[in-house]
Design an enzyme around this catalytic site. Sequence first.
Site, PDB file in Angstrom:
ATOM      1  N   LYS A  87       0.886  -1.113   0.055  1.00 33.58           N
ATOM      2  CA  LYS A  87       0.013   0.131   0.077  1.00 33.58           C
ATOM      3  C   LYS A  87       0.837   1.152   0.130  1.00 33.58           C
ATOM      4  O   LYS A  87       1.924   1.332   0.453  1.00 33.58           O
ATOM      5  CB  LYS A  87      -0.824  -0.026   1.374  1.00 33.58           C
ATOM      6  CG  LYS A  87      -1.934   0.759   1.110  1.00 33.58           C
ATOM      7  CD  LYS A  87      -3.405   0.132   0.653  1.00 33.58           C
ATOM      8  CE  LYS A  87      -4.506   1.067   0.486  1.00 33.58           C
ATOM      9  NZ  LYS A  87      -5.727   0.397   0.211  1.00 33.58           N
ATOM     10  N   GLY A 145     -23.850   3.851   6.066  1.00 31.93           N
ATOM     11  CA  GLY A 145     -22.872   4.519   4.903  1.00 31.93           C
ATOM     12  C   GLY A 145     -23.198   4.062   3.574  1.00 31.93           C
ATOM     13  O   GLY A 145     -23.020   2.887   3.099  1.00 31.93           O
ATOM     14  N   GLY A 176     -22.363   5.454   0.570  1.00 32.72           N
ATOM     15  CA  GLY A 176     -21.569   6.092  -0.477  1.00 32.72           C
ATOM     16  C   GLY A 176     -21.422   5.257  -1.655  1.00 32.72           C
ATOM     17  O   GLY A 176     -22.549   4.390  -2.113  1.00 32.72           O
ATOM     18  N   ASN A 177     -20.326   5.403  -2.390  1.00 27.99           N
ATOM     19  CA  ASN A 177     -20.258   4.601  -3.495  1.00 27.99           C
ATOM     20  C   ASN A 177     -20.898   3.031  -3.564  1.00 27.99           C
ATOM     21  O   ASN A 177     -21.586   2.584  -4.325  1.00 27.99           O
ATOM     22  CB  ASN A 177     -18.643   4.427  -4.120  1.00 27.99           C
ATOM     23  CG  ASN A 177     -18.718   5.714  -4.657  1.00 27.99           C
ATOM     24  OD1 ASN A 177     -19.286   6.393  -5.207  1.00 27.99           O
ATOM     25  ND2 ASN A 177     -17.354   6.169  -4.391  1.00 27.99           N
ATOM     26  N   VAL A 178     -20.180   2.536  -2.424  1.00 22.86           N
ATOM     27  CA  VAL A 178     -20.349   0.763  -2.317  1.00 22.86           C
ATOM     28  C   VAL A 178     -21.925   0.846  -1.691  1.00 22.86           C
ATOM     29  O   VAL A 178     -22.616  -0.095  -2.092  1.00 22.86           O
ATOM     30  CB  VAL A 178     -19.143   0.185  -1.410  1.00 22.86           C
ATOM     31  CG1 VAL A 178     -19.666  -1.252  -1.327  1.00 22.86           C
ATOM     32  CG2 VAL A 178     -17.862   0.383  -2.280  1.00 22.86           C
TER      33      VAL A 178
END
Length: 355
Positions: free
Chosen positions: A87, A184, A186-188
């Site tokens: 990462k 949450g 959001g995108n997912v």
Amino acid sequence: MKVQPVHRGMFSHPDFAGHEAVSFVSDADSGLKAIIAVHDTTLGPALGGCRRWAYDDEAAALKDVLRLSRGMTLKNAAAGLDLGGGKAVILSDGNDATPAMWRAFGRAVNRLGGDYITAEDVGTGQAAVDAIAETSPHVRGTSARGLGDPSPYTAWGVFAGIKAAVKHALGADSLKGLSVAIQGTGNVGADVARLARKDGAGLILADIREDAVMVLARELDASVAAVDRIHAVKADVFVPCALGGALNAKTIPELKARIVAGAANNQLDTPEDAVRLAGRGILYAPDFVINAGGVISIALAEDFPEPDAMRDRVGQLGDVLSSIFKTAEAGGGTTDEIAVRIAENRITAARENRS
Ligand code: NAD
């Protein structure tokens, strides 16, 4: 530009976890400051995204990159990918990143000789990975080669995982008549909500972005809960799709769901939280297994160039999870321990074959 392979105090860092290499990168011209962590390359080059974030201090950035990098080793191994874990983090000063900064980052990645492959993460969008690709071949998910945004594939894997958990714990083949609480959107989270609704689930949603969650709730005929209560609402499945640490000593006793299965990374505040969940009879889908759809879509974009074929590949995460659930039921440990063991066994076997 300098790439310094070691840092004072590094080997005794509590999150060091046997990293193969940690590089501190700076580029005076573009202002780039980054840390690239390569945790393990036994199964292949270390694939993991590049996060750009305004950390409180350098120690926080180092801790984040070390933890995320080891997490990628487990995620890639458990997903059956021939890739190691790594990462990168870029320390943001609060200003926008420039293309020159991304190009400098690409040159730093090149210095690792292909041991690290980068991709997008929080704070690194499509434009960033495309700029990195101008100077480095060691990048995935660019607009030139790839399936684009990994989030829909992450959502597809989470949906497959929820179905596997529902089958295992409740004996149901669909989500019809079940309630799903999503933290949450959001995108997912929003994509998981749409998939679950289509499969017949009733939804309870929560997000700190109140306007956006209301719009989604109207679209999906869902109800909305307060962000500090969504984990505790009456539901069959709790789906953490916001930030890490949603499952902890305070929230676990308040859970009413029989199943926890969501996309967020690092859902367990501490490893003991897996034991707390098991103790309450709650089936937990280990986060680094269920949320691997995005990395699979990036890693295998050339093998499965069509979205349908990629969804089939990502959907196999449901089978992986079913087998983890069965092993746990047979007394093999918590689902989290079993998932870590699956990943580590793959790496150990590859190491033994190599020597
Ligand atoms: P996102 O930023 O699009 O969505 C996160 C959402 O959570 C936002 O809408 C935000 O407002 C909301 N949120 C933040 N704090 C909250 C809180 N306390 N309560 C309720 N809502 C809150 O991110 P995403 O791409 O949807 O990713 C969601 C999670 O899944 C993250 O933890 C991410 O690391 C993880 N993940 C994402 C992917 C991917 O492909 N995007 C892959 C693997 C893991």
